[in-house]
Motif scaffolding. Structure first.
Motif: not given
Length: 119
Positions: A1-3, A15-25, A68-77, A109-110
């Protein structure tokens, strides 16, 4: 559900950017937060973003880290700037009901992603 992804080896000051892919729900109904855990230390809250887009950052990192987040992709950064050697840790994304700083308040938790900052 989280990665979580995006960790790696960087030099101090970079600098470094991390991504968290979440399930839509999860993404649509939960606060998603970033924590980190360094060897021998407790898990530390970094930042959280609510389902409504509100953010909270830990005082210790608020001048360098931005969630931050990107709603269209269910991603949090998590954008991390001016990294320091002491930022070296395993970084986790987690989901819960409220943007608290307590890891116990996040039931989902991812897997972690390692960030290593060389001095």
């Amino acid at each position: 559900q989280l990665q979580a992804s995006g960790g790696g080896l960087v030099q101090a000051g970079e600098s470094l950017g991390l991504s968290c892919a979440a399930s839509g729900s999860i993404f649509s109904s939960h606060t998603i937060a970033w924590f980190r855990q360094a060897p021998g230390k407790e898990r530390e809250f970094l930042a959280a973003i609510t389902s409504g887009g509100g953010t909270r950052h830990a005082i210790a990192v608020k001048d360098r880290f931005t969630i931050s987040r990107e709603k269209s992709k269910s991603m949090v950064y998590l954008q991390m700037n001016n990294l320091r050697h002491e930022d070296t840790a395993v970084f986790y994304c987690a989901a819960g009901s409220l943007p608290t700083s307590k890891s116990n308040d996040y039931p989902y938790w991812g897997q972690g992603t390692q960030v290593t900052v060389s001095s």
